[in-house]
Motif scaffolding. Structure first.
Motif, PDB file in Angstrom:
ATOM      1  N   HIS A   6       0.851  -1.208   0.000  1.00 20.25           N
ATOM      2  CA  HIS A   6       0.000   0.000   0.000  1.00 20.25           C
ATOM      3  C   HIS A   6       0.879   1.247   0.000  1.00 20.25           C
ATOM      4  O   HIS A   6       1.413   1.644   1.024  1.00 20.25           O
ATOM      5  N   HIS A  39      -4.370   6.168  -5.437  1.00 14.33           N
ATOM      6  CA  HIS A  39      -5.818   6.353  -5.358  1.00 14.33           C
ATOM      7  C   HIS A  39      -6.472   6.357  -6.736  1.00 14.33           C
ATOM      8  O   HIS A  39      -5.960   6.962  -7.673  1.00 14.33           O
ATOM      9  N   GLU A  86      -5.652   1.674  -5.326  1.00 11.58           N
ATOM     10  CA  GLU A  86      -6.537   1.752  -4.170  1.00 11.58           C
ATOM     11  C   GLU A  86      -7.871   2.242  -4.709  1.00 11.58           C
ATOM     12  O   GLU A  86      -8.079   3.432  -4.942  1.00 11.58           O
ATOM     13  N   SER A 112     -11.242   0.181  -0.696  1.00  9.02           N
ATOM     14  CA  SER A 112     -11.208   1.039   0.487  1.00  9.02           C
ATOM     15  C   SER A 112     -12.457   1.895   0.562  1.00  9.02           C
ATOM     16  O   SER A 112     -12.855   2.503  -0.429  1.00  9.02           O
ATOM     17  N   HIS A 114     -13.567   5.174   1.725  1.00 12.00           N
ATOM     18  CA  HIS A 114     -13.254   6.522   2.206  1.00 12.00           C
ATOM     19  C   HIS A 114     -14.534   7.353   2.245  1.00 12.00           C
ATOM     20  O   HIS A 114     -14.703   8.200   3.102  1.00 12.00           O
ATOM     21  N   HIS A 160      -7.514  -0.758   5.088  1.00  9.72           N
ATOM     22  CA  HIS A 160      -7.809  -0.126   6.395  1.00  9.72           C
ATOM     23  C   HIS A 160      -9.276  -0.301   6.816  1.00  9.72           C
ATOM     24  O   HIS A 160     -10.063   0.654   6.851  1.00  9.72           O
ATOM     25  N   ASP A 229       0.849   2.340   3.625  1.00  4.62           N
ATOM     26  CA  ASP A 229       0.047   3.504   3.202  1.00  4.62           C
ATOM     27  C   ASP A 229       0.951   4.733   3.098  1.00  4.62           C
ATOM     28  O   ASP A 229       0.545   5.850   3.410  1.00  4.62           O
TER      29      ASP A 229
HETATM   30 ZN   LIG Z   1      -7.056   4.705   1.893  1.00  2.00          ZN
END
Ligand SMILES: [Zn+2]
Ligand SMILES: [Zn+2]
Length: 268
Positions: A6, A39, A86, A112, A114, A160, A229
């Motif tokens: 990540h 991302h 991601e 993920s 978010h 996460h 991350d």
């Molecule tokens: Zn993230």
């Protein structure tokens, strides 16, 4: 730690360093695999009017993948570069996300959560959204989205998984059932999770996920990978020793890897 799945880089607008610098950092630490996982571009909010510096622009995505693939080839004798994304899970936008994922030869895609609607719960500029809300209800909504992400058939592992704790908002109610339902969905759909070191630097003061979730994941046979991350090349492999200790104390002694969207594993 032999791997880190990540990482981000300068294209996203809020990270520092080139892809190559992240790879070099992993090599310097003796890693055998490095995952690039920037991302996904914004697709359900207008980048022109939304908060700036959230993700790379959509037209940058082909160049990102092209550069990743080039570096994978260039470094093949020194480290195995894994090309990832991601991928945000955004409820109601599964088809658009699927199109992005299908368009490129990913080694893996992280799912993920978010966003809850247009609120990015991991963005420090949007913390005011907690005001006046019932914290437990936000947790319910968040874990509901995680369950749907796991069931979406789009991702290789959940990123996460308890990121909702990031700014330290914790409900008085026990969240064990919410965590359990999310883990059940992960297990049912054959996904993995990650131990994400970045939580340490947040108000949550612990990695993602909590030891409780990690222990339960182990009981359910859910594979676990590791991700720093990192948003700076120096943070590749961050807190790796602590992560190893946490994994071992949870009874986990192998770590999940991903190539061509197939999961493998190596000993910790
Ligand atoms: Zn993230
Ligand atoms: Zn980021």
């Amino acid at each position: 730690m032999k791997i880190d799945y990540h990482t981000h880089h300068v294209r996203c607008g809020h990270a520092v360093g080139t892809l190559e610098q992240y790879i070099e950092s992993a090599i310097a630490q003796g890693m055998v695999q490095i995952g690039l996982s920037d991302h996904m571009p914004l697709l359900h909010v207008d980048p022109a009017s939304y908060y700036p510096e959230m993700a790379m622009p959509m037209d940058e995505l082909p160049r990102y993948v092209e550069e990743c693939l080039k570096l994978k080839e260039k470094y093949r004798d020194r480290i195995s570069v894994r090309v990832g994304l991601e991928g945000d899970y955004i409820e109601g936008h599964e088809d658009e996300i699927a199109k992005i994922i299908e368009a490129y030869p990913w080694d893996y895609v992280i799912g993920s959560v978010h966003f809850l609607g247009t609120w990015d719960v991991t963005d420090f500029r949007q913390v005011h959204n907690w005001e006046g809300r019932n914290i437990f209800q936000v947790y319910e909504q968040y874990y509901g989205a995680v369950r749907k992400a796991a069931a979406a058939g789009l991702y290789d592992y959940i990123g996460h998984i308890d990121a909702i704790k990031r700014f330290g908002y914790r409900p008085e109610e026990d969240t064990a059932e919410l965590e359990e339902s999310a883990l059940q969905a992960v297990a049912k759909h054959g996904l993995a999770i990650e131990l994400n070191a970045a939580g340490i630097h947040t108000a949550a003061k612990e990695m993602y996920p909590s030891p409780r979730i990690l222990k339960r994941a182990r009981e359910l046979g859910i594979p676990v990978t590791y991700g720093s991350d990192a948003h700076h090349p120096d943070r590749v492999g961050q807190k790796a020793e602590e992560a190893e200790r946490i994994l071992r104390s949870s009874g986990i002694n192998e770590i999940a890897t991903f190539e061509g969207r197939l999961r493998g594993r190596i000993p910790l």
